[in-house]
Design a protein around this motif. Sequence first.
Motif, mmCIF file in Angstrom:
data_model
loop_
_atom_site.group_PDB
_atom_site.id
_atom_site.type_symbol
_atom_site.label_atom_id
_atom_site.label_comp_id
_atom_site.label_asym_id
_atom_site.label_seq_id
_atom_site.Cartn_x
_atom_site.Cartn_y
_atom_site.Cartn_z
ATOM 1 N N VAL A 171 0.846 -1.187 0.000
ATOM 2 C CA VAL A 171 0.000 0.000 0.000
ATOM 3 C C VAL A 171 0.882 1.238 0.000
ATOM 4 C CG1 VAL A 171 -1.870 -1.149 1.230
ATOM 5 C CG2 VAL A 171 -0.103 0.061 2.509
ATOM 6 N N LYS A 206 -4.501 -0.467 10.999
ATOM 7 C CA LYS A 206 -5.388 0.236 10.084
ATOM 8 C C LYS A 206 -6.365 1.126 10.856
ATOM 9 C CE LYS A 206 -6.803 -2.225 6.678
ATOM 10 N NZ LYS A 206 -7.568 -3.218 5.866
ATOM 11 N N ARG A 253 -10.080 2.835 3.041
ATOM 12 C CA ARG A 253 -8.799 2.153 3.223
ATOM 13 C C ARG A 253 -8.512 1.849 4.690
ATOM 14 N NH1 ARG A 253 -7.395 7.424 1.652
ATOM 15 N NH2 ARG A 253 -6.330 8.681 3.243
ATOM 16 N N TYR A 254 -9.214 2.513 5.617
ATOM 17 C CA TYR A 254 -9.039 2.254 7.044
ATOM 18 C C TYR A 254 -10.111 1.322 7.593
ATOM 19 C CZ TYR A 254 -6.028 6.323 6.556
ATOM 20 O OH TYR A 254 -5.053 7.193 6.140
#
Length: 296
Positions: free
Chosen positions: A14, A48, A69-70
């Motif tokens: 990522v 995350k 994305r979290y």
Amino acid sequence: NVLHIYRTNQAVLVAVRRYELTDEQYERIEHLLPEVEGRGCLYNDHRKVINGIFWVLRSGAPWRDVPERYGNWKTVYVRFRRWAEDGTLESIVRHLQGKLDAEGHIDWSQLGAHSTIVQAARAAAGGPNDDKKGPEPGGEGIGPALGYSRGGFSTKIHLLTDRQGLPLGAVLSAGQRHESAFFTDLMNEVSVPRSRGRPRKRPEAVAGDRAYDADWIRQWCADRGIESAIPVRRNIREGPGRPPTCDDQRYRDRNTVERCVGHLKERRRLVVRYEKKASHYKAMVLWAFVEEYLNR
């Protein structure tokens, strides 16, 4: 952005973004986080979730706007709330303080006390006020740590830092409350663990502005062997005897706590309070502490 590998069960390549944890930073707090049981539905990675908390802290955006994305926004919020209430966040703060102290990064020669008022949004009103919702001690003011000051509906953050501007403790109150009323509570917030013996709580000296000009504060410090560097308010004292003295150099060094306030308020979620519960807004302040510690 730099390519980076997250250490999860399934390593994924990522892009590291601003304010996200590095490998070294996450390793410093990973062992303090609750273990993943691995039962039921897929459990979001702690790293995350923490990055999601930092994103909210820095951007000031609502929880529902947390990027995908979290993970799911509700998961990020629920874990933020849970860690604030079960002591996980407090243990992270104390652990990092102990590590910084062991490495000589905490300057005990002097602590600086200061306060700052933050505006409270309309959403902060209507917090818990009965047993069903889980009451919090409110004292004076409207709701827990909410009141009306000259700046309007607000909360006051009472902050304590070391001589280099490293934050060590914070207390919340209603916006109209005076700084001196929370001095002892603020000083008692400091409890830095050490490898041997009891936690360290007392500095050599404490510096504050004229808001802390009170005989009982100076006596409280003297009883504990702490030098007080607090200037006397002008045209206030009457009667015989000399007014208390103030070390000019120590008082000049107090500017570090004011600079720390400026650094903390670069996190937009601290500039305006949206949280109904004082414990949740205090958790936001503590996450800002954690970010400061991890960047040292």
